[in-house]
Scaffold this active site. Structure first.
Site, mmCIF file in Angstrom:
data_model
loop_
_atom_site.group_PDB
_atom_site.id
_atom_site.type_symbol
_atom_site.label_atom_id
_atom_site.label_comp_id
_atom_site.label_asym_id
_atom_site.label_seq_id
_atom_site.Cartn_x
_atom_site.Cartn_y
_atom_site.Cartn_z
ATOM 1 N N GLY A 13 -6.199 -4.714 -4.757
ATOM 2 C CA GLY A 13 -5.782 -6.412 -4.651
ATOM 3 C C GLY A 13 -7.348 -7.038 -4.625
ATOM 4 O O GLY A 13 -7.617 -7.382 -4.307
ATOM 5 N N ARG A 17 -3.785 -13.937 -0.023
ATOM 6 C CA ARG A 17 -3.043 -14.649 0.948
ATOM 7 C C ARG A 17 -3.876 -14.943 2.240
ATOM 8 O O ARG A 17 -4.014 -15.956 2.719
ATOM 9 C CB ARG A 17 -1.923 -13.812 1.052
ATOM 10 C CG ARG A 17 -0.660 -14.008 0.333
ATOM 11 C CD ARG A 17 0.665 -13.399 0.910
ATOM 12 N NE ARG A 17 -0.174 -11.802 -0.478
ATOM 13 C CZ ARG A 17 0.721 -10.752 -0.144
ATOM 14 N NH1 ARG A 17 1.619 -10.809 0.359
ATOM 15 N NH2 ARG A 17 0.145 -9.464 -0.317
ATOM 16 N N GLY A 80 -0.863 -3.766 -10.215
ATOM 17 C CA GLY A 80 -0.064 -3.325 -9.689
ATOM 18 C C GLY A 80 0.138 -2.573 -8.979
ATOM 19 O O GLY A 80 -1.167 -1.737 -9.394
ATOM 20 N N THR A 81 0.558 -1.728 -8.140
ATOM 21 C CA THR A 81 -0.119 -0.410 -7.069
ATOM 22 C C THR A 81 0.216 0.190 -8.289
ATOM 23 O O THR A 81 -0.401 1.589 -7.564
ATOM 24 C CB THR A 81 1.193 -0.523 -5.713
ATOM 25 O OG1 THR A 81 2.059 -1.084 -6.099
ATOM 26 C CG2 THR A 81 0.399 -1.861 -4.693
ATOM 27 N N ASN A 227 -1.697 -9.145 5.164
ATOM 28 C CA ASN A 227 -1.954 -10.250 3.839
ATOM 29 C C ASN A 227 -2.420 -11.535 4.601
ATOM 30 O O ASN A 227 -2.840 -11.832 3.975
ATOM 31 C CB ASN A 227 -0.603 -9.993 3.410
ATOM 32 C CG ASN A 227 -0.269 -8.970 2.900
ATOM 33 O OD1 ASN A 227 -1.177 -7.658 2.251
ATOM 34 N ND2 ASN A 227 1.249 -8.223 3.641
ATOM 35 N N ASN A 343 -34.303 -1.609 39.221
ATOM 36 C CA ASN A 343 -33.655 -2.959 39.340
ATOM 37 C C ASN A 343 -33.716 -3.974 38.609
ATOM 38 O O ASN A 343 -35.061 -4.157 39.197
ATOM 39 C CB ASN A 343 -33.269 -3.122 41.201
ATOM 40 C CG ASN A 343 -32.774 -4.240 41.603
ATOM 41 O OD1 ASN A 343 -31.190 -4.074 40.891
ATOM 42 N ND2 ASN A 343 -33.477 -5.298 41.954
HETATM 43 C C1 UD1 Z 1 3.521 -3.465 -0.687
HETATM 44 C C2 UD1 Z 1 4.484 -2.851 -1.563
HETATM 45 C C3 UD1 Z 1 5.558 -2.690 -0.307
HETATM 46 C C4 UD1 Z 1 5.034 -3.102 0.960
HETATM 47 C C5 UD1 Z 1 4.221 -3.144 1.683
HETATM 48 C C6 UD1 Z 1 3.541 -3.035 2.788
HETATM 49 C C7 UD1 Z 1 4.559 -3.119 -4.357
HETATM 50 C C8 UD1 Z 1 5.293 -2.583 -5.035
HETATM 51 N N1 UD1 Z 1 4.646 -2.947 -2.750
HETATM 52 O O1 UD1 Z 1 3.281 -4.399 -1.478
HETATM 53 O O2 UD1 Z 1 7.045 -2.296 -1.139
HETATM 54 O O3 UD1 Z 1 6.535 -3.110 2.225
HETATM 55 O O4 UD1 Z 1 2.913 -2.891 0.200
HETATM 56 O O5 UD1 Z 1 2.549 -3.180 3.496
HETATM 57 O O6 UD1 Z 1 4.002 -1.638 -4.098
HETATM 58 N N2 UD1 Z 1 -3.159 -3.171 -4.601
HETATM 59 C C9 UD1 Z 1 -4.400 -2.595 -6.046
HETATM 60 N N3 UD1 Z 1 -4.054 -3.129 -6.871
HETATM 61 C C10 UD1 Z 1 -3.042 -4.474 -7.350
HETATM 62 C C11 UD1 Z 1 -1.978 -4.407 -6.600
HETATM 63 C C12 UD1 Z 1 -2.248 -4.069 -5.099
HETATM 64 O O7 UD1 Z 1 -4.739 -1.895 -5.668
HETATM 65 O O8 UD1 Z 1 -2.945 -3.683 -8.648
HETATM 66 C C13 UD1 Z 1 -3.926 -2.586 -3.121
HETATM 67 C C14 UD1 Z 1 -3.809 -3.709 -3.037
HETATM 68 O O9 UD1 Z 1 -5.069 -4.272 -2.721
HETATM 69 C C15 UD1 Z 1 -3.202 -3.686 -1.423
HETATM 70 C C16 UD1 Z 1 -2.181 -2.607 -1.598
HETATM 71 O O10 UD1 Z 1 -2.180 -1.678 -3.068
HETATM 72 O O11 UD1 Z 1 -4.225 -3.041 -0.540
HETATM 73 C C17 UD1 Z 1 -1.097 -2.884 -1.893
HETATM 74 O O12 UD1 Z 1 -0.666 -4.480 -2.291
HETATM 75 P P1 UD1 Z 1 0.009 -6.423 -1.733
HETATM 76 O O13 UD1 Z 1 -0.547 -6.917 -2.901
HETATM 77 O O14 UD1 Z 1 -0.429 -6.301 -0.422
HETATM 78 O O15 UD1 Z 1 1.534 -5.737 -1.253
HETATM 79 P P2 UD1 Z 1 2.195 -5.697 -0.598
HETATM 80 O O16 UD1 Z 1 2.877 -7.029 -1.128
HETATM 81 O O17 UD1 Z 1 1.614 -5.643 0.823
HETATM 82 CA CA CA Z 2 -0.144 -5.969 1.644
#
Ligand code: UD1
Ligand code: CA
Length: 422
Positions: A13, A17, A80-81, A227, A343
């Site tokens: 990510g 923020r 995305g995750t 975040n 000391n």
């Molecule tokens: C995410 C979850 C949310 C959960 C929260 C908990 C999703 C869609 N949402 O939201 O349900 O409650 O975590 O903290 O999964 N990342 C990547 N690649 C990407 C996007 C993100 O590796 O393309 C990584 C980020 O570095 C981070 C993690 O995934 O470590 C979560 O991503 P983040 O954007 O922080 O998601 P949240 O909005 O916190």
């Molecule tokens: Ca997060």
């Protein structure tokens, strides 16, 4: 045969923020980067830990490549995750293992919790298990949606929630346990039909139908993600309280726990007192029955042996203080060996840096260091020697065993004078 466990750590990510320079997951939390805390929690459970990084992957690689069992995968664009996990699929076994997927920005999760979640996942015979927590303020987090009977249905991101769903207090903590077979089968089915047009890992729950399971974390603090800067602060407070609690349980005496900073991994022996306004940086080690502070700083490589004492306004770095050695007031001890029963008088300094490199000071056992002595390193002081108040012991002018030196630059005390003084 028992299935083994491999981990995928999401760290690609952009951390917008947080507004940091460099990867967000490298932000320091009590002496260790966020991602370092997560890797430490996983280490006892997983033979393989794959970090998914974005365009800053080379920086993550540089920082963690030396750790045993850590691999890397590139997510070229942060879509995305679920997309992030897909980037790691190539290096994950197709079958026979469970995959623990965790967020690199949730540093408070504990080994024991992950282990219990994996056991619960296996006992339930689930394809996918999500770790959840009930929190007072779910703002920004994915909500867990269940039917009237309490069965798990799906996860909805805040931005996709209906007004009723916004009121749900059970949230996705950001960790999943998935059978490798299910992961390879379900991941390609995830689309991006949502507000953020991202591939959401959270869609796994709806896709797994009856084979989805939830494990609720008893202590919701462990679910905290970082975040924003204020969330980093909240995580630090919680982790500090946890570290103090564990040390006290092990017999360390901390009279004013709200006024100390003790970073992760600082080992402290039983019966040692850590007074108020002490800062113990990662990499310091303190044996049993020592005393530190008030107002002292022990940095990386500071090592106090049993019964050693460090008092007010004393800084110690990359130095060993032998058993019962004392430095009670206003000193800097850097790159030094201080023998047992030494000391160190008030205001003593090791001048370790010549402007280019650092040098060591070696002080033998039982030495008495007069107040305000300056040791210009490299220099060695033999066992049982003494320095007079205000002595400047210059570079390379080693003090023999049992000798007394005084003055600037320090010279052996003349016999006559020595007798008159004694
Ligand atoms: C995410 C979850 C949310 C959960 C929260 C908990 C999703 C869609 N949402 O939201 O349900 O409650 O975590 O903290 O999964 N990342 C990547 N690649 C990407 C996007 C993100 O590796 O393309 C990584 C980020 O570095 C981070 C993690 O995934 O470590 C979560 O991503 P983040 O954007 O922080 O998601 P949240 O909005 O916190
Ligand atoms: Ca997060």
């Amino acid at each position: 045969m028992k299935r083994s466990l491999v981990a995928v750590v999401l760290a690609a990510g952009e951390g917008k923020r947080m507004r940091t320079q460099g990867p967000k997951v490298l932000v320091d939390l009590l002496g260790r980067p966020l991602l370092g805390h997560v890797l430490t929690a996983l280490a006892p459970l997983c033979r393989q830990r794959v970090i998914v990084g974005g365009k800053q992957l080379p920086i993550l690689r540089q920082r963690f490549a030396h750790e045993k069992g850590v691999g890397f995968a590139l997510q070229a664009r942060p879509l995305g995750t679920a997309h992030a996990v897909k980037s790691a699929l190539k290096v994950l076994p197709l079958r026979g293992v469970d995959v623990l997927i965790v967020c690199g920005d949730a540093p408070l999760i504990r080994t024991e919790t992950l282990q219990a979640a994996v056991a619960s996942h296996r006992a339930a015979g689930a394809d996918v298990t999500v770790l959840t927590a009930c929190v007072t303020d779910p703002t920004g987090l994915g909500r867990i949606v269940r039917n009237a009977g309490g069965a798990l249905l799906r996860i909805v991101e805040q931005k996709d929630c209906s007004p009723r769903e916004l009121d749900l207090s059970e949230i996705n903590a950001g960790q999943f346990v998935v059978r490798a077979e299910a992961l390879h089968r379900l991941l390609p089915q995830i689309g991006r039909d949502n507000t953020q047009r991202e591939y959401y890992l959270t869609d796994l729950i709806a896709l797994a139908k009856g084979k989805a399971h939830a494990y609720r974390i008893a202590d919701p603090e462990e679910a905290r993600g970082v975040n924003r800067p204020d969330e980093l602060d909240a995580a630090r407070k919680h982790l500090q309280a946890r570290i103090v609690h564990e040390l006290r349980a092990a017999g360390v005496i901390i009279p004013a726990p709200e006024h100390v900073v003790i970073e992760s991994g600082v080992a402290i022996g039983e019966g040692t007192v850590v007074h108020p306004f002490v800062v113990l940086r990662a990499g310091a080690t303190i044996a049993a029955r020592c005393s530190v502070g008030p107002c002292a700083v022990l940095r990386d490589g500071a090592q106090l042996e049993e019964g050693a004492r460090v008092g007010n306004f004393v800084e110690v770095k990359a130095s060993r203080l032998g058993q019962r050695a004392k430095a009670m007031h206003l000193s800097y001890i850097g790159d030094a060996e201080v023998g047992a029963d030494v000391n160190v008088g008030a205001g003593t300094i090791t001048a370790n840096f010549d402007g280019v490199v650092k040098h060591r000071t070696r002080i033998g056992a039982g030495v008495s260091v007069g107040a305000g002595t300056i040791f210009v390193a490299p220099v060695t002081v033999g066992d049982g020697a003494r320095t007079g108040a205000g002595a400047v012991v210059t570079r390379g002018h080693n003090v023999p065993k049992g000798a007394t030196v005084v003055g600037v630059p320090a010279r052996p005390l003349a016999k006559k004078l020595k007798q008159r003084h004694s």
